[in-house]
Scaffold this motif. Structure first.
Motif, PDB file in Angstrom:
ATOM      1  N   SER A  90      48.662   0.081  23.140  1.00 24.82           N
ATOM      2  CA  SER A  90      47.225  -0.054  22.873  1.00 24.82           C
ATOM      3  C   SER A  90      46.843   0.664  21.593  1.00 24.82           C
ATOM      4  N   SER A  91      47.502   1.806  21.319  1.00 22.89           N
ATOM      5  CA  SER A  91      47.193   2.546  20.095  1.00 22.89           C
ATOM      6  C   SER A  91      47.598   1.757  18.864  1.00 22.89           C
ATOM      7  N   TRP A  92      48.638   0.919  18.958  1.00 24.99           N
ATOM      8  CA  TRP A  92      49.030   0.089  17.832  1.00 24.99           C
ATOM      9  C   TRP A  92      47.972  -0.962  17.518  1.00 24.99           C
ATOM     10  N   ARG A  93      47.380  -1.503  18.555  1.00 27.89           N
ATOM     11  CA  ARG A  93      46.415  -2.585  18.355  1.00 27.89           C
ATOM     12  C   ARG A  93      45.115  -2.066  17.746  1.00 27.89           C
ATOM     13  N   GLY A  94      44.698  -0.883  18.162  1.00 25.83           N
ATOM     14  CA  GLY A  94      43.502  -0.279  17.602  1.00 25.83           C
ATOM     15  C   GLY A  94      42.246  -1.107  17.786  1.00 25.83           C
ATOM     16  N   VAL A  95      42.173  -1.882  18.875  1.00 24.79           N
ATOM     17  CA  VAL A  95      41.015  -2.749  19.100  1.00 24.79           C
ATOM     18  C   VAL A  95      39.986  -2.053  19.968  1.00 24.79           C
ATOM     19  N   GLN A  96      40.425  -1.584  21.112  1.00 21.48           N
ATOM     20  CA  GLN A  96      39.518  -0.968  22.065  1.00 21.48           C
ATOM     21  C   GLN A  96      39.542   0.552  21.918  1.00 21.48           C
ATOM     22  N   PRO A  97      38.362   1.203  21.990  1.00 20.11           N
ATOM     23  CA  PRO A  97      38.356   2.674  21.986  1.00 20.11           C
ATOM     24  C   PRO A  97      39.002   3.208  23.258  1.00 20.11           C
TER      25      PRO A  97
END
Length: 318
Positions: A90-97
């Motif tokens: 999820s940290s790679w995608r950086g989409v959702q806080p």
């Protein structure tokens, strides 16, 4: 000849994913729905995993299943590592806080967590704090997946010894309170007990438990009013409609600021209920939040003890 890396692991990791779903739901049927496969396929995968590991993971009983000690250990480790992988990707995608979801009984959420929101935002500035209140008092469900941290209240103390994930938060200190009089004079205990009584449960449990410690009921015949939530009972008491018995730590600010009064020399009873916290997510920030909440609860208890010394309340000890 090259050795196989991680020789104790099965050749296929699919069975681990299937087993994690079964252990989380404690249901082959629900796991099959989540994974979009048949129930028989799920059952075969779990049996093959038990064979490959030479370990019994699940006990199949009439209409339900439960995990063996080895099965519980494997589930905890899988959940931890899947959670870490989820956070990493999820940290790679950086989409959702990133969020930290806290589930707590509505009275604790309103009275203990809400006033801490500015401090929580300051300490965990990179995260969105989500507070999910629950109306009912429920015991810990270790298989739940709807929060990162669960703060719950229980009378079954033997079920919850401190562990890596589970922490004792604090006790409850029960006493009667009423609104301070407009002239600023504090009510004495005798006059408080003659006021209308406000209850937060139909069974009047808090008043009954405190009166059992007090030793008598000098207010027989006073009017009784019952609400179905503690917040409503406290709001009615703050509005001057009568006295209620509550956990003094939930109204500590109101007591210190003089909006509510617990008369001098009042006996304070220790409730049978205690607060605990359980970390579902192994993320470092969630563990830090659990520790921070425990430290804040200790500081609150110390504030209450100092106030108890000033008011000479009986029964508030370290």
């Amino acid at each position: 000849m090259l050795m196989k890396p991680y020789p104790a692991l099965p050749h296929s990791h699919t069975a681990f994913k299937v087993y994690e779903a079964v252990a989380r739901h404690l249901s082959f049927t629900q796991a099959a729905k989540e994974l979009h496969v048949t129930q028989s396929a799920v059952s075969r995968q779990v049996k093959q995993l038990e064979h490959d590991l030479n370990a019994s993971l699940i006990l199949r009983e009439h209409r339900r299943i439960r995990l063996t000690p080895q099965g519980q250990d494997l589930y905890e480790r899988l959940r931890q590592h899947y959670g870490e992988l989820e956070s990493l990707i999820s940290s790679w995608r950086g989409v959702q806080p990133q969020r930290i979801v806290i589930k707590a009984a509505v009275s604790y959420a309103m009275r203990s967590l809400m006033p801490l929101i500015p401090e929580l935002n300051a300490h965990f500035s990179d995260y969105e704090i989500v507070v999910v209140p629950t109306m009912e008092e429920t015991e810990l469900d270790r298989a739940a997946t709807d929060c990162d941290l669960h703060i719950f209240n229980s009378r079954q103390h033997g079920l919850y010894p401190d562990s890596e994930r589970l922490r004792f938060v604090r006790e409850e200190y029960m006493g009667p309170v009423c609104a301070n009089r407009p002239d600023g004079d504090a009510a004495d205990l005798a006059s408080l007990l003659r006021q209308p009584r406000i209850h937060s449960t139909l069974g009047h449990h808090d008043w009954k438990a405190w009166l059992a410690v007090y030793g008598e009921d000098p207010g027989k015949g006073v009017r009784q009013t019952t609400f179905t939530t503690l917040d409503m009972a406290l709001s009615a008491s703050l509005a001057g409609h009568g006295a209620t018995v509550t956990d003094l730590l939930l109204v500590l600010d109101e007591l210190e600021q003089g909006y509510l009064c617990c008369p001098r020399h009042t006996p304070i009873s220790h409730s049978a209920w205690r607060y605990y916290s359980y970390v579902f997510s192994p993320r470092q920030e969630v563990v830090a939040l659990q520790r921070w909440i425990g430290e804040h609860a200790l500081a609150q208890t110390q504030r209450l003890q100092r106030l108890a010394q000033t008011q000479q309340w009986q029964g508030v000890t370290g």
